[in-house]
Design a protein around this motif. Structure first.
Motif, PDB file in Angstrom:
ATOM      1  N   THR A   2     -77.282  21.508  46.357  1.00  0.00           N
ATOM      2  CA  THR A   2     -76.495  22.726  46.447  1.00  0.00           C
ATOM      3  C   THR A   2     -75.738  22.999  47.660  1.00  0.00           C
ATOM      4  OG1 THR A   2     -77.130  24.908  46.744  1.00  0.00           O
ATOM      5  CG2 THR A   2     -78.782  23.186  47.636  1.00  0.00           C
ATOM      6  N   ARG A   3     -75.168  24.128  48.542  1.00  0.00           N
ATOM      7  CA  ARG A   3     -74.207  24.311  49.492  1.00  0.00           C
ATOM      8  C   ARG A   3     -74.702  25.293  50.124  1.00  0.00           C
ATOM      9  NH1 ARG A   3     -69.100  22.393  48.444  1.00  0.00           N
ATOM     10  NH2 ARG A   3     -69.243  21.716  45.835  1.00  0.00           N
ATOM     11  N   VAL A 215     -83.282  33.782  35.783  1.00  0.00           N
ATOM     12  CA  VAL A 215     -82.315  33.971  35.434  1.00  0.00           C
ATOM     13  C   VAL A 215     -81.739  32.216  35.519  1.00  0.00           C
ATOM     14  CG1 VAL A 215     -79.846  35.013  35.367  1.00  0.00           C
ATOM     15  CG2 VAL A 215     -81.890  36.523  34.865  1.00  0.00           C
ATOM     16  N   HIS A 216     -82.377  31.955  36.706  1.00  0.00           N
ATOM     17  CA  HIS A 216     -81.262  30.847  36.985  1.00  0.00           C
ATOM     18  C   HIS A 216     -81.539  29.869  36.103  1.00  0.00           C
ATOM     19  CE1 HIS A 216     -80.436  27.664  40.056  1.00  0.00           C
ATOM     20  NE2 HIS A 216     -82.196  27.517  39.592  1.00  0.00           N
ATOM     21  N   PHE A 217     -83.347  29.544  35.822  1.00  0.00           N
ATOM     22  CA  PHE A 217     -83.137  28.205  34.987  1.00  0.00           C
ATOM     23  C   PHE A 217     -82.733  28.178  33.932  1.00  0.00           C
ATOM     24  CE2 PHE A 217     -86.842  27.779  37.808  1.00  0.00           C
ATOM     25  CZ  PHE A 217     -86.714  26.812  38.979  1.00  0.00           C
ATOM     26  N   ALA A 218     -82.527  29.597  33.217  1.00  0.00           N
ATOM     27  CA  ALA A 218     -81.923  29.577  32.256  1.00  0.00           C
ATOM     28  C   ALA A 218     -80.031  29.215  31.912  1.00  0.00           C
ATOM     29  CB  ALA A 218     -81.580  30.906  31.607  1.00  0.00           C
ATOM     30  N   ALA A 219     -79.193  30.401  33.177  1.00  0.00           N
ATOM     31  CA  ALA A 219     -78.214  29.907  33.218  1.00  0.00           C
ATOM     32  C   ALA A 219     -77.759  28.327  33.691  1.00  0.00           C
ATOM     33  CB  ALA A 219     -77.508  30.746  34.430  1.00  0.00           C
ATOM     34  N   ALA A 220     -78.464  27.605  34.839  1.00  0.00           N
ATOM     35  CA  ALA A 220     -77.773  27.116  35.550  1.00  0.00           C
ATOM     36  C   ALA A 220     -77.826  25.692  34.704  1.00  0.00           C
ATOM     37  CB  ALA A 220     -79.585  25.952  36.583  1.00  0.00           C
ATOM     38  N   ARG A 221     -76.364  24.292  34.741  1.00  0.00           N
ATOM     39  CA  ARG A 221     -75.383  23.765  34.407  1.00  0.00           C
ATOM     40  C   ARG A 221     -75.976  22.317  34.752  1.00  0.00           C
ATOM     41  NH1 ARG A 221     -77.696  26.436  31.132  1.00  0.00           N
ATOM     42  NH2 ARG A 221     -76.155  27.850  29.057  1.00  0.00           N
ATOM     43  N   GLY A 222     -75.219  21.521  34.150  1.00  0.00           N
ATOM     44  CA  GLY A 222     -75.347  20.320  35.186  1.00  0.00           C
ATOM     45  C   GLY A 222     -75.456  19.727  35.409  1.00  0.00           C
ATOM     46  N   PRO A 223     -75.822  19.267  36.818  1.00  0.00           N
ATOM     47  CA  PRO A 223     -77.008  17.980  37.806  1.00  0.00           C
ATOM     48  C   PRO A 223     -78.063  18.758  38.414  1.00  0.00           C
ATOM     49  CG  PRO A 223     -74.751  18.087  38.492  1.00  0.00           C
ATOM     50  CD  PRO A 223     -74.406  19.183  37.055  1.00  0.00           C
ATOM     51  N   GLU A 472     -76.564   5.978  43.407  1.00  0.00           N
ATOM     52  CA  GLU A 472     -76.387   7.646  43.773  1.00  0.00           C
ATOM     53  C   GLU A 472     -76.899   7.562  43.107  1.00  0.00           C
ATOM     54  OE1 GLU A 472     -73.686   9.728  45.179  1.00  0.00           O
ATOM     55  OE2 GLU A 472     -74.140   7.838  45.556  1.00  0.00           O
ATOM     56  N   PRO A 473     -77.893   9.209  44.018  1.00  0.00           N
ATOM     57  CA  PRO A 473     -78.996  10.131  43.180  1.00  0.00           C
ATOM     58  C   PRO A 473     -77.994  10.795  42.153  1.00  0.00           C
ATOM     59  CG  PRO A 473     -79.032   9.922  45.705  1.00  0.00           C
ATOM     60  CD  PRO A 473     -77.816   9.503  44.981  1.00  0.00           C
ATOM     61  N   ALA A 474     -78.999  11.194  41.294  1.00  0.00           N
ATOM     62  CA  ALA A 474     -78.295  12.352  40.013  1.00  0.00           C
ATOM     63  C   ALA A 474     -77.894  13.808  40.308  1.00  0.00           C
ATOM     64  CB  ALA A 474     -79.262  11.908  38.989  1.00  0.00           C
ATOM     65  N   HIS A 475     -78.615  13.704  41.632  1.00  0.00           N
ATOM     66  CA  HIS A 475     -78.156  15.575  41.745  1.00  0.00           C
ATOM     67  C   HIS A 475     -77.704  15.803  42.603  1.00  0.00           C
ATOM     68  CE1 HIS A 475     -80.212  13.751  45.289  1.00  0.00           C
ATOM     69  NE2 HIS A 475     -79.575  14.377  46.491  1.00  0.00           N
ATOM     70  N   GLN A 476     -76.415  14.455  42.590  1.00  0.00           N
ATOM     71  CA  GLN A 476     -75.373  14.715  43.834  1.00  0.00           C
ATOM     72  C   GLN A 476     -73.843  15.217  43.338  1.00  0.00           C
ATOM     73  OE1 GLN A 476     -75.233  11.132  46.586  1.00  0.00           O
ATOM     74  NE2 GLN A 476     -73.360  11.983  48.065  1.00  0.00           N
ATOM     75  N   ARG A 477     -73.196  15.800  44.110  1.00  0.00           N
ATOM     76  CA  ARG A 477     -72.003  16.375  43.015  1.00  0.00           C
ATOM     77  C   ARG A 477     -71.047  15.835  43.306  1.00  0.00           C
ATOM     78  NH1 ARG A 477     -72.263  21.755  40.616  1.00  0.00           N
ATOM     79  NH2 ARG A 477     -74.089  23.292  42.379  1.00  0.00           N
ATOM     80  N   ALA A 478     -70.194  15.500  42.567  1.00  0.00           N
ATOM     81  CA  ALA A 478     -68.340  14.572  43.288  1.00  0.00           C
ATOM     82  C   ALA A 478     -67.880  15.745  44.661  1.00  0.00           C
ATOM     83  CB  ALA A 478     -67.703  14.478  41.921  1.00  0.00           C
TER      84      ALA A 478
END
Length: 478
Positions: A2-3, A215-223, A472-478
């Motif tokens: 997250t940011r 709504v968040h869990f339904a819409a979340a994508r990617g990691p 490398e953690p799977a949750h990390q963004r590029a």
């Protein structure tokens, strides 16, 4: 990932103190919104008299029975998720999050239905006399429904915080509790529904918060996406249920014990009149409000503790632990001193009749003394849950929530009257703090987690989750 602001959180690389603060900040903000909501609610209810304040106090143990299921399942899920992210196991993240909801929602809804079937009887079991039970039943029933809806918020909050999404959790809490304040004003002051209005406000605000998470869990994508799995058909590994239950039982058990201890506390105060019961409930609420920012810090620290443990970064784990202990003790000294110094004005602000205000100040002063070292028990319980040591977490939690309270509560009032009731609470808190400190020192002396290792996210009783070495953690963004 997250940011917060412009830079994404890196649970592996960010400086430990800054990371704890960044993850704790939104949680503290959200929980502080809860503090404000509780204070505003108490202020609205104060206009309704001592009996209304007593109604809110007696209802709390009942709603805690339902909330206990969410806290236990949520903390267990967060412990597994944060360590799985440190080890890079995305499948375990999905399974742990799924189990968090499966273990809390069906049981919570069923328990709520049982309470709603005969709410006065439950209040009677928890110490209310027939008159108070009848008066408190409408609010308690509504608050129970609100708490059942809140289970989605509780578990959802633990899941997203473990992922590093502290800002989302904080935003949901601020929005939900802010809405609760507006609805309190509308239903209590404008519509004139009394304590039932506070119950309807809880239902509306918790439903809104639950909807946001759905709504968040339904819409979340990617990691960020959590792929929810059914508990049958082999979609969740067979040994994970036992591990999750073993992690959740200390928290759930301590919350259930807290409800029982709270009932004893109310029952011990009841012979001294409604004003004393109302004052005790008011002082406990103010002390709880004071503790909520600390709970926000623990929510942020748990993700750091768990991720560092899962990744084998025990140097980071120890730095985080040292900072959180020091910060919580400083907070306890400052806030405890402020509560002691301003006990009278605070009680008078939320209790308009002189007798309740006087007794509220007396109770708050006693609780302020016990508040100073409270961070020790909170840090110990958070650490041991995060690293997968539920027996030690259980020892601290059960002591804090009831085991240390029940013996003095059964003995001291016989000799000291109502002073013994208050002294029992102070004694229990100090016992829990001492136990937390002793277990932390024993863990450090044993050299737990020295060096950097990798391999498993171990849970006591050899219920370990076997995963690959950290990467490398799977949750990390590029």
């Amino acid at each position: 990932m997250t940011r917060i602001g412009r830079r994404p959180i890196d649970l592996d690389g960010d400086r430990v103190v800054a990371l704890v603060l960044r993850l704790s900040g939104p949680a503290i903000l959200g929980i502080s919104a809860h503090s404000l909501q509780m204070l505003v609610n108490a202020w609205f209810v104060a206009d309704l008299g001592a009996s209304a304040i007593a109604t809110i106090a007696i209802a709390y143990p009942v709603t805690l029975l339902v909330a206990a299921l969410g806290y236990g399942a949520g903390i267990a899920a967060a412990s597994l998720i944060s360590r799985a992210l440190g080890l890079g196991d995305r499948g375990l993240v999905d399974e742990a999050a799924s189990l968090g909801f499966w273990l809390s929602l069906p049981a919570g809804f069923m328990l709520s239905a049982v309470i709603l079937a005969d709410t006065p009887a439950w209040l009677g079991l928890l110490g209310a006399d027939p008159t108070l039970a009848a008066a408190a039943a409408p609010y308690t029933a509504l608050a129970t429904v609100g708490t059942a809806l809140m289970l989605v918020m509780i578990v959802g909050g633990f899941v997203v915080r473990a992922q590093g999404h502290a800002a989302l959790s904080g935003a949901v809490m601020v929005g939900s509790f802010g809405l609760n304040i507006v609805l309190d004003w509308l239903f209590i002051r404008v519509v004139g529904l009394g304590t039932a209005g506070a119950g309807w406000a809880a239902v509306g605000s918790q439903a809104a918060g639950a909807l946001v998470y759905l709504v968040h869990f339904a819409a979340a994508r990617g990691p960020d996406r959590v792929r929810f799995r059914m508990p049958w058909g082999g979609r969740i590994r067979s040994d994970l249920l036992g591990q999750t239950l073993w992690l959740s039982l200390p928290v759930t058990g301590s919350s259930l014990l807290a409800a029982f201890a709270m009932a004893l506390f109310v029952e011990a105060a009841a012979p001294y009149g409604d004003a004393v019961v109302a004052a005790q409930g008011l002082a406990l609420r103010l002390a709880m409000v004071a503790a909520l920012p600390l709970l926000g810090m623990m929510a942020g620290a748990q993700a750091v503790f768990g991720h560092a443990s899962g990744a084998g970064r025990h140097d980071r784990l120890h730095r985080a632990l040292g900072f959180v202990v020091a910060a919580s003790l400083v907070y306890g000294v400052v806030v405890g001193a402020a509560m002691l110094a301003f006990a009278g004005p605070l009680a008078s602000l939320f209790a308009h009749d002189p007798a309740t205000a006087l007794e509220g100040a007396r109770a708050l002063a006693a609780f302020a003394v016990a508040f100073v070292p409270i961070g020790l028990q909170l840090v110990a319980a958070t650490l041991f849950q995060a690293i997968g040591a539920p027996r030690r977490a259980a020892a601290v939690s059960l002591a804090a929530q009831g085991l240390a309270l029940i013996p003095p509560l059964l003995i001291l009032p016989r000799f000291l009257g109502y002073d013994g009731v208050l002294a029992s609470r102070v004694a229990a808190e100090f016992v829990a703090d001492a136990l937390g400190l002793a277990l932390l020192m024993a863990w450090l002396r044993a050299g737990a987690g020295t060096g950097r290792t990798s391999g498993t996210a171990a849970v006591e009783r050899r219920e370990a989750v076997q995963v690959a070495a950290a990467h490398e953690p799977a949750h990390q963004r590029a």
